[in-house]
Write an enzyme that holds these catalytic residues in place. Sequence first.
Site: not given
Ligand code: URA
Length: 455
Positions: A110, A188, A195, A210, A214
């Site tokens: 990620h 989220d 956000r 966040s 996930k």
């Molecule tokens: N990726 C995410 O999933 N959340 C964030 O806040 C920033 C990048």
Amino acid sequence: MTHATFDAPQPDRAFDAPESDRAFDAPTVIRTKRDGGALSDAAIDWVIDAYTHGRIADAQMSALLMAIFLRGMSGAEITRWTAAMIASGERFDFGDLRRDGTPLALVDKHSTGGVGDKITIPLVPVVMACGGSVPQAAGRGLGHTGGTLDKLESIAGFTAELSEDRIRQQLRDIGAAVFAAGELAPADRKIYALRDVTATTESLPLIASSVMSKKIAEGTRALVLDTKVGAGAFLKTEAESRELARTMVELGAAHGVATRAVLTDMNTPLGRAVGNAVEVAESLEVLAGGGPDDVVELTLTLAREMLDAAGLDAVDPAQTLRDGTAMDQFRRLVAAQGGDLAKPLPLGAHTETVSATRGGTMGDIDAMAVGLAVWRLGAGRSEPGQRVQFGAGLRIHRRPGEPVAAGAPLFTLYTDTPQRLGAALAELDGGWTVGDHPPPARPLIIDRITSRSRA
Ligand code: URA
């Protein structure tokens, strides 16, 4: 921010709304954080559950997010906030899946968000071609940064709305699924969208929770975090990015996900294409064995980290780009998710080209200026749920350090909405230079952070 211990807490999932709503109220929670206080575990559990289920208004959550943005959170608060977000939905477990009788080597990556960051698109098929299995809950654009789902959905027919059964089947059959988080960490999903439109993205606790809610819920066993540093990253300084990386690595470890981070440069956009479909097109070049050097380098660096984390080292990832096996895997992945690569990728019909007024050498290109220009062109959102333009984007004709002739094209902008071109050009203005000397060289890969490397 101080780090408390990162033992994964177990919030009570069976919140009783009337009881808990009697114990807490949003204005008090907001005021506590606004005035620099710490939120208790119970207050965090309540606020996440109440917002997920619509018992706190967007306006109240926006105020709390802004208070968190301004005041920060302790390690203990981040840990609890993340656990409460995970507990807001399902947590997948693919530990029972086998291919040829062998458990799947489940690994994911990620990014904390960048400009021109299309790396997931070539990376996932490279890892598939090397024997890894990637369950990837991906995101949409956030602020000035693009989102993998918005990019992949520019392929005709491609869907990221996959049921758990379909994800399991894809992992078993082809070794990857790239999907919208859906019922994973639904807190989220709501907070992320809020956000995006309330200028509260650039917050270490909110990014860490966040990303990790996930990633922990999606069922991967190992995780590599591409933590961006520089002008186009959400957190600008290397010190902040290191702190973010360490926080996420410890959150992963506390929840049983073997997590490591790579710090990478995000002062300049990655590659020569920024937007939605234009980034898919560039990813196809990489999968065909070409593409910009920085995109190839980052893809292979992250692939090696993922394969190492998953205990797979038999195949050289670079070979999969040379011999076409990664491209084959990408075609299988796209087809499995309904996409049709035979259909042309969209490209905005209205264009504007920025040309050099003098000759010389291309200087630094500011990733933030480019990210905002592309967002203005329609590649991102300014309201929750807004549709993005798949054909909106920008091509970079000269990368930093390349020679420039007077009058040569430097950037081409694409949009479906010609009225957007003026604002996009204004964002780009001042975000690049042509000079007499190349800009100072900066390494793309800055550092690695593992759980053990933490002092
Ligand atoms: N990726 C995410 O999933 N959340 C964030 O806040 C920033 C990048």
